[in-house]
Write a protein that holds these residues in place. Structure first.
Motif, PDB file in Angstrom:
ATOM      1  N   TRP A  32       0.808  -1.219   0.000  1.00  0.00           N
ATOM      2  CA  TRP A  32       0.000   0.000   0.000  1.00  0.00           C
ATOM      3  C   TRP A  32       0.842   1.269   0.000  1.00  0.00           C
ATOM      4  O   TRP A  32       0.496   2.260  -0.653  1.00  0.00           O
ATOM      5  N   ARG A  33       1.975   1.282   0.684  1.00  0.00           N
ATOM      6  CA  ARG A  33       2.832   2.470   0.666  1.00  0.00           C
ATOM      7  C   ARG A  33       3.479   2.655  -0.705  1.00  0.00           C
ATOM      8  O   ARG A  33       3.554   3.769  -1.221  1.00  0.00           O
ATOM      9  N   GLU A  34       3.953   1.550  -1.289  1.00  0.00           N
ATOM     10  CA  GLU A  34       4.612   1.607  -2.590  1.00  0.00           C
ATOM     11  C   GLU A  34       3.666   2.151  -3.660  1.00  0.00           C
ATOM     12  O   GLU A  34       4.083   2.901  -4.559  1.00  0.00           O
ATOM     13  N   PHE A  35       2.396   1.802  -3.568  1.00  0.00           N
ATOM     14  CA  PHE A  35       1.415   2.245  -4.557  1.00  0.00           C
ATOM     15  C   PHE A  35       0.817   3.618  -4.226  1.00  0.00           C
ATOM     16  O   PHE A  35      -0.012   4.123  -4.972  1.00  0.00           O
ATOM     17  N   GLY A  36       1.225   4.208  -3.118  1.00  0.00           N
ATOM     18  CA  GLY A  36       0.800   5.561  -2.794  1.00  0.00           C
ATOM     19  C   GLY A  36      -0.546   5.661  -2.122  1.00  0.00           C
ATOM     20  O   GLY A  36      -1.149   6.744  -2.109  1.00  0.00           O
ATOM     21  N   PHE A  37      -1.059   4.577  -1.549  1.00  0.00           N
ATOM     22  CA  PHE A  37      -2.306   4.642  -0.802  1.00  0.00           C
ATOM     23  C   PHE A  37      -2.070   5.426   0.490  1.00  0.00           C
ATOM     24  O   PHE A  37      -0.993   5.354   1.079  1.00  0.00           O
ATOM     25  N   THR A  38      -3.068   6.156   0.927  1.00  0.00           N
ATOM     26  CA  THR A  38      -2.923   6.938   2.156  1.00  0.00           C
ATOM     27  C   THR A  38      -2.997   6.064   3.403  1.00  0.00           C
ATOM     28  O   THR A  38      -2.513   6.446   4.464  1.00  0.00           O
ATOM     29  N   GLU A  39      -3.598   4.880   3.258  1.00  0.00           N
ATOM     30  CA  GLU A  39      -3.651   3.911   4.352  1.00  0.00           C
ATOM     31  C   GLU A  39      -3.973   2.549   3.747  1.00  0.00           C
ATOM     32  O   GLU A  39      -4.462   2.467   2.613  1.00  0.00           O
ATOM     33  N   PRO A  40      -3.715   1.467   4.474  1.00  0.00           N
ATOM     34  CA  PRO A  40      -3.988   0.144   3.905  1.00  0.00           C
ATOM     35  C   PRO A  40      -5.492  -0.122   3.810  1.00  0.00           C
ATOM     36  O   PRO A  40      -6.219   0.077   4.780  1.00  0.00           O
ATOM     37  N   PRO A  41      -5.989  -0.556   2.635  1.00  0.00           N
ATOM     38  CA  PRO A  41      -7.406  -0.905   2.531  1.00  0.00           C
ATOM     39  C   PRO A  41      -7.754  -2.095   3.414  1.00  0.00           C
ATOM     40  O   PRO A  41      -6.912  -2.948   3.693  1.00  0.00           O
ATOM     41  N   ASP A  42      -8.995  -2.132   3.845  1.00  0.00           N
ATOM     42  CA  ASP A  42      -9.540  -3.271   4.584  1.00  0.00           C
ATOM     43  C   ASP A  42     -10.160  -4.206   3.546  1.00  0.00           C
ATOM     44  O   ASP A  42     -11.189  -3.891   2.946  1.00  0.00           O
ATOM     45  N   LEU A  43      -9.538  -5.345   3.304  1.00  0.00           N
ATOM     46  CA  LEU A  43      -9.949  -6.232   2.223  1.00  0.00           C
ATOM     47  C   LEU A  43     -11.400  -6.688   2.379  1.00  0.00           C
ATOM     48  O   LEU A  43     -12.179  -6.637   1.421  1.00  0.00           O
ATOM     49  N   ASP A  44     -11.769  -7.147   3.555  1.00  0.00           N
ATOM     50  CA  ASP A  44     -13.128  -7.661   3.749  1.00  0.00           C
ATOM     51  C   ASP A  44     -14.168  -6.557   3.557  1.00  0.00           C
ATOM     52  O   ASP A  44     -15.217  -6.777   2.932  1.00  0.00           O
ATOM     53  N   ARG A  45     -13.886  -5.375   4.054  1.00  0.00           N
ATOM     54  CA  ARG A  45     -14.826  -4.269   3.894  1.00  0.00           C
ATOM     55  C   ARG A  45     -14.929  -3.848   2.428  1.00  0.00           C
ATOM     56  O   ARG A  45     -16.032  -3.607   1.922  1.00  0.00           O
TER      57      ARG A  45
END
Length: 243
Positions: A32-45
């Motif tokens: 998630w950091r490498e791809f520039g996401f602001t925080e890790p997604p919650d997969l189940d949600r």
């Protein structure tokens, strides 16, 4: 039937399920950091929300196509709009400005071939183009953002591949905003709601382009500053590839 519309009746759509794009919470935590996401997604949600969204599409008899692909596709492959541009005659393959996303183009090509969708060509060489910079203002007019993800050479090649499908192509210079490492597309500042209605963030919109929209009698719904920041600097968080 036309594919050259942001607001026409949706008949068929290409999506990628979060469980395919994100793979696992372990992969998310690694990427998630490498791809520039602001925080890790919650997969189940994310999966639960997507499945509710897909149920709505099916309720309206939209044909939903799921983009397959292996582990070489990263988290961003969720955003299927970016790796190809669809026009009436078929698909044009993009060349992603974000290096981590380059494998997505091949996945689109392979899948389109399996569906029998004609591929008109692709952006090559020094050209860069991402679908998030491409907006049909009407069925003959295309606006394309020129910035860090799509450049003039990519737009030149797109114009050639489109031929007569686009009677007019408007190049929209994009601002530096948060720099080349951030995600900023033309669709960060405009999303068509109807043929004469658009959601926009005017503070980052070039004046000539904004005036062009108004001259087309397109009413602009302004996104407040605080809401734009909440959305992470995008008026539209997810835009699937539609046809």
């Amino acid at each position: 039937m036309t594919c050259q519309s942001e607001v026409g009746t949706l008949r068929r759509v290409l999506v990628r399920h979060p469980r395919d794009a994100f793979q696992s919470q372990v992969v998310i935590d690694r990427q998630w950091r490498e791809f520039g996401f602001t925080e890790p997604p919650d997969l189940d949600r994310a999966a639960s929300e997507f499945e509710r969204f897909e149920t709505v599409l099916q309720r309206f008899r939209v044909r939903v196509e799921h983009l397959p692909g292996g582990p070489d596709l990263g988290l961003d492959s969720l955003y299927t709009r970016d790796a190809s541009v669809i026009c009436n005659r078929g698909a044009i393959l993009c060349r992603m400005g974000k290096l981590l996303r380059r494998p997505e183009t091949k996945a689109h090509e392979t899948f389109f071939q399996s569906l029998g969708i004609p591929i008109l060509g692709g952006i090559t060489g020094a050209g860069l183009l991402e679908g998030g910079d491409v907006v049909w203002l009407d069925r003959e007019t295309l606006a394309v953002g020129c910035g860090y993800r799509s450049n003039l050479e990519g737009i030149r090649q797109l114009r050639r591949l489109l031929g007569d499908d686009a009677r007019k192509l408007i190049v929209v210079p994009l601002p530096h905003w948060r720099g080349p490492a951030d995600v900023f597309h033309l669709m960060s500042i405009i999303s068509l709601i109807d043929r004469d209605l658009a959601l926009v963030y005017s503070p980052l919109m070039p004046v000539p382009f904004r005036n062009d929209l108004l001259s087309r009698s397109i009413e602009l719904v302004e996104v407040p500053d605080d809401e734009f920041e909440t959305l992470g600097g995008n008026v539209l968080a997810v835009a699937p590839r539609t046809c």
